[in-house]
Motif scaffolding. Structure first.
Motif, PDB file in Angstrom:
ATOM      1  N   ALA A   1       0.850  -1.193   0.000  1.00 46.80           N
ATOM      2  CA  ALA A   1       0.000   0.000   0.000  1.00 46.80           C
ATOM      3  C   ALA A   1       0.882   1.238   0.000  1.00 46.80           C
ATOM      4  O   ALA A   1       1.842   1.316   0.784  1.00 46.80           O
ATOM      5  CB  ALA A   1      -0.900  -0.013   1.229  1.00 46.80           C
ATOM      6  N   ARG A   2       0.546   2.217  -0.863  1.00 40.65           N
ATOM      7  CA  ARG A   2       1.351   3.424  -0.917  1.00 40.65           C
ATOM      8  C   ARG A   2       0.643   4.502  -1.736  1.00 40.65           C
ATOM      9  O   ARG A   2      -0.226   4.212  -2.543  1.00 40.65           O
ATOM     10  CB  ARG A   2       2.735   3.135  -1.497  1.00 40.65           C
ATOM     11  CG  ARG A   2       2.740   2.492  -2.883  1.00 40.65           C
ATOM     12  CD  ARG A   2       4.070   1.784  -3.103  1.00 40.65           C
ATOM     13  NE  ARG A   2       4.334   1.425  -4.491  1.00 40.65           N
ATOM     14  CZ  ARG A   2       3.964   0.285  -5.052  1.00 40.65           C
ATOM     15  NH1 ARG A   2       3.281  -0.614  -4.352  1.00 40.65           N
ATOM     16  NH2 ARG A   2       4.270   0.034  -6.316  1.00 40.65           N
ATOM     17  N   SER A   3       1.044   5.748  -1.503  1.00 36.77           N
ATOM     18  CA  SER A   3       0.559   6.883  -2.260  1.00 36.77           C
ATOM     19  C   SER A   3       1.748   7.558  -2.931  1.00 36.77           C
ATOM     20  O   SER A   3       2.902   7.171  -2.717  1.00 36.77           O
ATOM     21  CB  SER A   3      -0.166   7.869  -1.338  1.00 36.77           C
ATOM     22  OG  SER A   3       0.747   8.473  -0.447  1.00 36.77           O
ATOM     23  N   ALA A   4       1.460   8.576  -3.750  1.00 35.10           N
ATOM     24  CA  ALA A   4       2.502   9.357  -4.423  1.00 35.10           C
ATOM     25  C   ALA A   4       3.418   8.469  -5.261  1.00 35.10           C
ATOM     26  O   ALA A   4       4.622   8.688  -5.331  1.00 35.10           O
ATOM     27  CB  ALA A   4       3.308  10.173  -3.416  1.00 35.10           C
ATOM     28  N   LEU A   5       2.830   7.434  -5.886  1.00 35.78           N
ATOM     29  CA  LEU A   5       3.546   6.548  -6.787  1.00 35.78           C
ATOM     30  C   LEU A   5       3.358   7.039  -8.224  1.00 35.78           C
ATOM     31  O   LEU A   5       2.631   8.000  -8.463  1.00 35.78           O
ATOM     32  CB  LEU A   5       3.075   5.111  -6.632  1.00 35.78           C
ATOM     33  CG  LEU A   5       1.621   4.755  -7.012  1.00 35.78           C
ATOM     34  CD1 LEU A   5       1.441   3.234  -7.015  1.00 35.78           C
ATOM     35  CD2 LEU A   5       0.605   5.356  -6.045  1.00 35.78           C
TER      36      LEU A   5
ATOM     37  N   ALA B   1       1.681  -2.764 -17.481  1.00 39.47           N
ATOM     38  CA  ALA B   1       1.496  -1.474 -16.821  1.00 39.47           C
ATOM     39  C   ALA B   1       2.239  -1.546 -15.498  1.00 39.47           C
ATOM     40  O   ALA B   1       2.055  -2.486 -14.719  1.00 39.47           O
ATOM     41  CB  ALA B   1       0.021  -1.190 -16.591  1.00 39.47           C
ATOM     42  N   LEU B   2       3.099  -0.570 -15.232  1.00 41.89           N
ATOM     43  CA  LEU B   2       3.941  -0.579 -14.045  1.00 41.89           C
ATOM     44  C   LEU B   2       3.548   0.555 -13.109  1.00 41.89           C
ATOM     45  O   LEU B   2       3.220   1.664 -13.563  1.00 41.89           O
ATOM     46  CB  LEU B   2       5.419  -0.407 -14.424  1.00 41.89           C
ATOM     47  CG  LEU B   2       6.129  -1.584 -15.094  1.00 41.89           C
ATOM     48  CD1 LEU B   2       5.725  -1.677 -16.552  1.00 41.89           C
ATOM     49  CD2 LEU B   2       7.645  -1.394 -15.010  1.00 41.89           C
ATOM     50  N   PHE B   3       3.606   0.271 -11.809  1.00 43.39           N
ATOM     51  CA  PHE B   3       3.406   1.275 -10.772  1.00 43.39           C
ATOM     52  C   PHE B   3       4.627   1.240  -9.858  1.00 43.39           C
ATOM     53  O   PHE B   3       4.932   0.206  -9.263  1.00 43.39           O
ATOM     54  CB  PHE B   3       2.122   1.002 -10.000  1.00 43.39           C
ATOM     55  CG  PHE B   3       0.892   1.143 -10.857  1.00 43.39           C
ATOM     56  CD1 PHE B   3       0.389   2.394 -11.168  1.00 43.39           C
ATOM     57  CD2 PHE B   3       0.273   0.019 -11.393  1.00 43.39           C
ATOM     58  CE1 PHE B   3      -0.733   2.529 -11.978  1.00 43.39           C
ATOM     59  CE2 PHE B   3      -0.842   0.152 -12.195  1.00 43.39           C
ATOM     60  CZ  PHE B   3      -1.347   1.406 -12.496  1.00 43.39           C
ATOM     61  N   ALA B   4       5.310   2.382  -9.761  1.00 42.60           N
ATOM     62  CA  ALA B   4       6.635   2.396  -9.145  1.00 42.60           C
ATOM     63  C   ALA B   4       6.736   3.427  -8.028  1.00 42.60           C
ATOM     64  O   ALA B   4       6.167   4.517  -8.099  1.00 42.60           O
ATOM     65  CB  ALA B   4       7.693   2.707 -10.207  1.00 42.60           C
ATOM     66  N   GLY B   5       7.514   3.050  -6.985  1.00 44.57           N
ATOM     67  CA  GLY B   5       7.827   3.972  -5.912  1.00 44.57           C
ATOM     68  C   GLY B   5       6.628   4.332  -5.072  1.00 44.57           C
ATOM     69  O   GLY B   5       5.615   3.632  -5.038  1.00 44.57           O
ATOM     70  N   GLY B   6       6.731   5.474  -4.370  1.00 48.11           N
ATOM     71  CA  GLY B   6       5.653   5.966  -3.536  1.00 48.11           C
ATOM     72  C   GLY B   6       6.064   6.100  -2.090  1.00 48.11           C
ATOM     73  O   GLY B   6       7.248   6.007  -1.729  1.00 48.11           O
TER      74      GLY B   6
ATOM     75  N   SER C   1       9.420   4.243  -0.867  1.00 49.54           N
ATOM     76  CA  SER C   1       9.330   2.900  -1.437  1.00 49.54           C
ATOM     77  C   SER C   1      10.087   2.805  -2.753  1.00 49.54           C
ATOM     78  O   SER C   1      10.090   3.738  -3.552  1.00 49.54           O
ATOM     79  CB  SER C   1       7.861   2.538  -1.684  1.00 49.54           C
ATOM     80  OG  SER C   1       7.753   1.276  -2.312  1.00 49.54           O
ATOM     81  N   ALA C   2      10.707   1.630  -2.971  1.00 45.55           N
ATOM     82  CA  ALA C   2      11.327   1.306  -4.254  1.00 45.55           C
ATOM     83  C   ALA C   2      10.555   0.225  -4.991  1.00 45.55           C
ATOM     84  O   ALA C   2      10.973  -0.220  -6.061  1.00 45.55           O
ATOM     85  CB  ALA C   2      12.774   0.849  -4.039  1.00 45.55           C
ATOM     86  N   VAL C   3       9.412  -0.180  -4.465  1.00 53.46           N
ATOM     87  CA  VAL C   3       8.648  -1.296  -5.021  1.00 53.46           C
ATOM     88  C   VAL C   3       8.097  -0.946  -6.404  1.00 53.46           C
ATOM     89  O   VAL C   3       7.655   0.174  -6.649  1.00 53.46           O
ATOM     90  CB  VAL C   3       7.492  -1.680  -4.079  1.00 53.46           C
ATOM     91  CG1 VAL C   3       6.561  -2.690  -4.734  1.00 53.46           C
ATOM     92  CG2 VAL C   3       8.050  -2.243  -2.779  1.00 53.46           C
ATOM     93  N   VAL C   4       8.128  -1.933  -7.299  1.00 52.95           N
ATOM     94  CA  VAL C   4       7.492  -1.828  -8.608  1.00 52.95           C
ATOM     95  C   VAL C   4       6.520  -3.001  -8.753  1.00 52.95           C
ATOM     96  O   VAL C   4       6.896  -4.152  -8.529  1.00 52.95           O
ATOM     97  CB  VAL C   4       8.520  -1.859  -9.754  1.00 52.95           C
ATOM     98  CG1 VAL C   4       7.817  -1.767 -11.103  1.00 52.95           C
ATOM     99  CG2 VAL C   4       9.528  -0.717  -9.602  1.00 52.95           C
ATOM    100  N   ASP C   5       5.274  -2.686  -9.103  1.00 47.24           N
ATOM    101  CA  ASP C   5       4.274  -3.704  -9.411  1.00 47.24           C
ATOM    102  C   ASP C   5       3.961  -3.646 -10.898  1.00 47.24           C
ATOM    103  O   ASP C   5       3.810  -2.555 -11.464  1.00 47.24           O
ATOM    104  CB  ASP C   5       2.988  -3.468  -8.617  1.00 47.24           C
ATOM    105  CG  ASP C   5       3.152  -3.758  -7.143  1.00 47.24           C
ATOM    106  OD1 ASP C   5       3.226  -4.944  -6.786  1.00 47.24           O
ATOM    107  OD2 ASP C   5       3.204  -2.802  -6.350  1.00 47.24           O
ATOM    108  N   ALA C   6       3.884  -4.808 -11.537  1.00 44.60           N
ATOM    109  CA  ALA C   6       3.615  -4.893 -12.974  1.00 44.60           C
ATOM    110  C   ALA C   6       2.340  -5.703 -13.201  1.00 44.60           C
ATOM    111  O   ALA C   6       2.159  -6.779 -12.621  1.00 44.60           O
ATOM    112  CB  ALA C   6       4.781  -5.553 -13.692  1.00 44.60           C
TER     113      ALA C   6
END
Length: 223
Positions: A132-136, A145-150, A156-161
């Motif tokens: 869970a995170r905001s400002a990504l 489709a990638l969602f990175a950082g936050g 966070s350094a997490v990337v979800d694809a």
């Protein structure tokens, strides 16, 4: 504010000026600006993404968290499809295949929710983000489709694809944990640039190619 494209138009919607903004500015291929029907709610920290014949603007904040979604077609006619599953702001948008995805955000707590809209504006809720995170930031490359950082209490350094079937994986993390970064796509790469690390702003750019042997190949430049 947020941006998205449909047909021959680039749209910029919402934001904060002297107050919360509901105006939409549209630029055509000749860079002529027009102002179509405004958003259904004035708000900022909204996210934009495109799918099929629509540019969508989702979520935001207007003194309270917003779940509204506004959809503009290629004639700049506005409709209001099914709202987000949870009201939130500072979320990210990205497009892949037949879906516009809106991921993460803040709603009094950090959110991992992902809402997916089809070209018919039907909403579903695929597998949530891994954290869970905001400002990504969101961007697309190939079939992903990638969602990175936050930010989720820490940077966070997490990337979800997400694939075109909305299957989620977690490729190689960003080279530096950060929030408020920006995503964009070019050629065979999705780029994530800049951001905030808690003490300094970042000049880092991470580039992700399409999957190669089930692994992203990040390229970093700058520091």
């Amino acid at each position: 504010l947020a941006g998205a494209s449909v047909g021959n138009y680039a749209l910029f919607a919402g934001g904060q000026g002297d107050g919360y903004v509901k105006a939409v500015d549209v630029y055509d291929t000749d860079l002529t600006r027009s102002t179509p029907t405004a958003l259904s709610l004035a708000r900022y920290n909204v996210a934009g993404a495109s799918v099929g014949n629509y540019a969508l603007f989702a979520g935001g904040y207007t003194g309270s968290n917003v779940n509204a979604v506004d959809a503009y077609d290629s004639n700049l006619t506005r409709t209001t499809p099914t709202a987000l599953s949870t009201a939130r702001h500072t979320l990210a948008g990205a497009s892949i295949g037949d879906y516009a995805l809106f991921a993460g955000g803040y709603r009094g707590s950090y959110s991992a929710v992902v809402d997916a809209y089809t070209a018919e504006l039907t909403r579903s809720t695929p597998t949530a983000l891994s954290a869970a995170r905001s400002a990504l930031a969101g961007a697309s490359v190939g079939d992903y489709a990638l969602f990175a950082g936050g930010y989720t209490g820490s940077y966070s350094a997490v990337v979800d694809a997400y694939t075109t079937n909305l299957t989620r994986s977690t490729p190689t993390a960003l080279s530096a944990a950060r929030s408020n970064l920006a995503g964009a796509s070019v050629g065979d790469y999705a780029l994530f640039a800049g951001g905030y690390t808690g003490s300094v702003t970042s000049a880092v750019v991470d580039a992700y190619s399409n999957f190669v042997s089930s692994t992203y190949l990040p390229i970093t430049a700058g520091s």
